[in-house]
Design a protein around this motif. Structure first.
Motif, short mmCIF file in Angstrom:
data_model
loop_
_atom_site.label_atom_id
_atom_site.label_comp_id
_atom_site.label_asym_id
_atom_site.label_seq_id
_atom_site.Cartn_x
_atom_site.Cartn_y
_atom_site.Cartn_z
N UNK A 35 0.82 -1.19 0.32
CA UNK A 35 0.19 0.08 -0.04
C UNK A 35 0.73 1.25 0.08
N UNK A 36 0.64 2.27 -0.83
CA UNK A 36 1.44 3.43 -1.01
C UNK A 36 0.31 4.70 -1.27
N UNK A 37 0.88 5.69 -0.81
CA UNK A 37 -0.11 7.15 -1.02
C UNK A 37 -0.91 7.04 -2.37
N UNK A 38 -0.27 6.71 -3.25
CA UNK A 38 -0.66 7.03 -4.65
C UNK A 38 -1.19 5.60 -5.20
N UNK A 39 -0.96 4.54 -4.68
CA UNK A 39 -1.30 3.31 -5.23
C UNK A 39 -0.12 2.64 -6.05
N UNK A 40 0.90 3.31 -6.39
CA UNK A 40 1.74 3.03 -7.26
C UNK A 40 3.32 2.89 -6.46
N UNK A 41 3.76 1.62 -6.83
CA UNK A 41 5.01 1.36 -5.91
C UNK A 41 6.11 1.80 -6.69
N UNK A 42 6.00 2.25 -7.77
CA UNK A 42 7.14 2.78 -8.45
C UNK A 42 7.65 4.46 -8.38
N UNK A 43 6.66 4.95 -7.49
CA UNK A 43 6.88 6.40 -7.21
C UNK A 43 7.97 6.77 -6.43
N UNK A 44 8.45 7.98 -6.58
CA UNK A 44 9.56 8.38 -5.70
C UNK A 44 8.75 9.21 -4.73
N UNK A 45 8.47 8.54 -3.56
CA UNK A 45 7.55 9.05 -2.44
C UNK A 45 8.11 8.98 -1.04
N UNK A 46 7.38 8.72 -0.18
CA UNK A 46 7.88 8.53 0.96
C UNK A 46 8.76 7.59 1.45
N UNK A 47 8.94 6.79 0.83
CA UNK A 47 9.90 5.93 1.05
C UNK A 47 11.13 6.18 0.47
N UNK A 48 11.17 6.18 -0.90
CA UNK A 48 12.50 6.77 -1.88
C UNK A 48 13.02 8.29 -1.67
N UNK A 49 12.32 9.13 -0.68
CA UNK A 49 12.77 10.28 -0.39
C UNK A 49 14.00 10.36 0.38
N UNK A 50 14.24 9.08 1.10
CA UNK A 50 15.29 8.98 2.06
C UNK A 50 16.63 8.61 1.19
N UNK A 51 16.56 8.16 -0.05
CA UNK A 51 17.66 7.60 -0.88
C UNK A 51 18.74 8.73 -1.07
N UNK A 52 18.36 10.16 -1.61
CA UNK A 52 19.49 11.21 -1.69
C UNK A 52 20.07 11.59 -0.45
N UNK A 53 19.45 11.42 0.78
CA UNK A 53 20.24 11.74 2.06
C UNK A 53 21.38 10.77 2.34
N UNK A 54 20.96 9.44 2.07
CA UNK A 54 22.08 8.30 2.39
C UNK A 54 23.08 8.41 1.10
N UNK A 55 22.85 8.89 -0.06
CA UNK A 55 23.96 8.93 -1.10
C UNK A 55 24.76 10.10 -0.81
N UNK A 56 23.98 11.20 -0.17
CA UNK A 56 24.85 12.29 -0.12
C UNK A 56 25.84 12.18 0.99
N UNK A 57 25.64 11.24 2.12
CA UNK A 57 26.45 10.76 3.20
C UNK A 57 27.86 10.11 2.36
N UNK A 58 27.40 9.11 1.41
CA UNK A 58 28.67 8.39 0.93
C UNK A 58 29.39 9.36 -0.16
#
Length: 444
Positions: free
Chosen positions: A302-325
């Motif tokens: 279950x996601x906000x928009x019904x699509x699991x391929x969106x860049x949303x409440x899960x994927x938003x964390x990825x840029x922060x993690x990549x920025x650390x590396x």
């Protein structure tokens, strides 16, 4: 008061006037006028000064009445927002982090966020209480962490097994192990290392699986049982943590996991994933074929928009993690992915002056409202690729979340937003040192 009265009362000047020809009625009258003139000038000066003072007082009163907001200190804002988070979301006396938006439940993710923020804030008391509660209530015999705790059907509190709460979430397991290693480095206490090592080993044993000949971190400890495909959450990938694990756990090939994580991120960010256009942003969830490595759309989530391929409440964390590396290890693959994300997010900001809470996989706004968490997490892309624009987003969307009058976060921030606002602000202010760096270059 008349000048004559002033003249008659001018005893002090006459007492010090020299005797001589001017002495007499005329001379006395002349000195009287001179004295009167000087007094008049003095009176005018006093009145002028008084008027100036009155004006100054008036202006000061006007400034106070206008209630001009204080200018916040950015470093103070960060420490004060950590203090207000502890008051609002951490149960006093236990160290349990609460999510009021979900009925006061606790997740392993919430405990991991508290532990990371505590060690970066040099707050050992909060770190210890949070880890103690986590060990006592979430850690399983295999050392992984149950992901969900709260009220149960029988009225007791504990791991919510009726909703799968006993299963593990790999992002929290990695973040807790990483924070324990940071605590070991910061406070030089071997107990943190001894607690971290079994958890690091368990992550590899239960949550890293072989996908087309390369190791991949799956979303949980159940995926290893699926021989056809595995569920992956790209925002769980933390290459900087795998580098730290490699230094304390040489038995497992964590360097290979760094490489495979970047390969998967490049793959799933560009793959259309069933859409008409090439991808531009990483998806929230994706499945990987264990034999071929091919990516496909994840279902049953279950996601906000019904699509699991969106860049949303899960994927938003990825840029922060990549920025650390990118910052800590000058990783070119992290920079390349962040530049790709910054192209979409930077253009969106310059065009509309805001970010959507969710974007489609190919980079279009998927909803018409913003979210604080998106600003905090996705800011990492601009921090590395477009720092001037990052400063603008930070000052427009994140710093105003702090109230310098009350020295606290402004009311209304939920658990998730409060965490990601702080993580984004700390990244922008360069307050996230690599405490595990063996060269000690970032040790405070």
């Amino acid at each position: 008061m008349s000048l004559d009265q002033v003249e008659g009362a001018g005893a002090a000047p006459s007492q010090h006037a020299p005797d001589g020809p001017d002495r007499g009625p005329r001379g006395s009258r002349s000195r009287g006028w001179l004295t009167a003139g000087a007094v008049a000038v003095a009176v005018v000066l006093v009145l002028a000064v008084a008027l100036q003072l009155t004006g100054g007082v008036r202006q000061a009163v006007q400034r106070v009445a206008a209630d001009t907001p204080m200018v916040p200190s950015e470093d103070t804002a960060l420490s004060d927002m950590w203090a207000s988070y502890k008051t609002g979301f951490i149960e006093q006396g236990t160290g349990r982090t609460l999510d009021p938006s979900q009925g006061g439940i606790t997740t392993s993710e919430g405990q991991s966020y508290t532990m990371m923020r505590a060690v970066w804030s040099d707050d050992r008391a909060t770190f210890d209480s949070s880890w103690s509660w986590t060990k006592d209530n979430l850690q399983r015999p295999d050392r992984l962490l149950s992901w969900r705790f709260g009220p149960r059907a029988d009225g007791t509190y504990g791991v919510q097994t009726d909703s799968g709460g006993q299963n593990a979430a790999s992002d929290a397991d990695v973040d807790v192990a990483f924070s324990l290693l940071m605590a070991y480095s910061r406070w030089q206490d071997d107990d943190y290392l001894y607690d971290a090592l079994p958890l690091v080993n368990a992550v590899w044993q239960a949550e890293v699986v072989d996908v087309a000949g390369r190791p991949v971190l799956t979303a949980n400890d159940l995926e290893r049982n699926d021989t056809a495909s595995v569920l992956v959450n790209p925002s769980y990938f933390a290459p900087y943590a795998y580098r730290a694990f490699a230094r304390v756990d040489p038995q497992h090939d964590w360097a290979a996991l760094v490489d495979s994580s970047y390969a998967v991120l490049q793959q799933v960010s560009a793959d259309p994933l069933g859409g008409q256009a090439q991808g531009a942003l990483a998806p929230d969830w994706v499945r990987l074929d264990r034999t071929t490595g091919a990516a496909s759309v994840a279902t049953g989530i279950t996601t906000t928009t019904g699509s699991t391929t969106d860049f949303g409440f899960e994927a938003l964390r990825l840029p922060w993690r990549l920025a650390l590396d990118a910052r800590w290890n000058d990783e070119p693959r992290a920079r390349a992915l962040l530049e790709q994300q910054a192209s979409v997010l930077g253009d969106a900001w310059e065009t509309t002056g805001r970010w959507s809470a969710v974007y489609t996989h190919d980079g279009r706004p998927a909803v018409d409202y913003p979210s604080t968490a998106m600003y905090g997490g996705a800011l990492g892309a601009l921090e590395v690729a477009r720092p001037a624009l990052a400063r603008e987003v930070y000052r427009t969307e994140l710093l105003p979340l702090y109230d310098p009058d009350t020295r606290a976060a402004k009311p209304g921030l939920g658990y998730y937003d409060a965490n990601w606002a702080w993580f984004g602000m700390a990244l922008h202010l360069d307050q996230l040192p690599d405490l595990n760096d063996p060269r000690g270059r970032d040790l405070p």
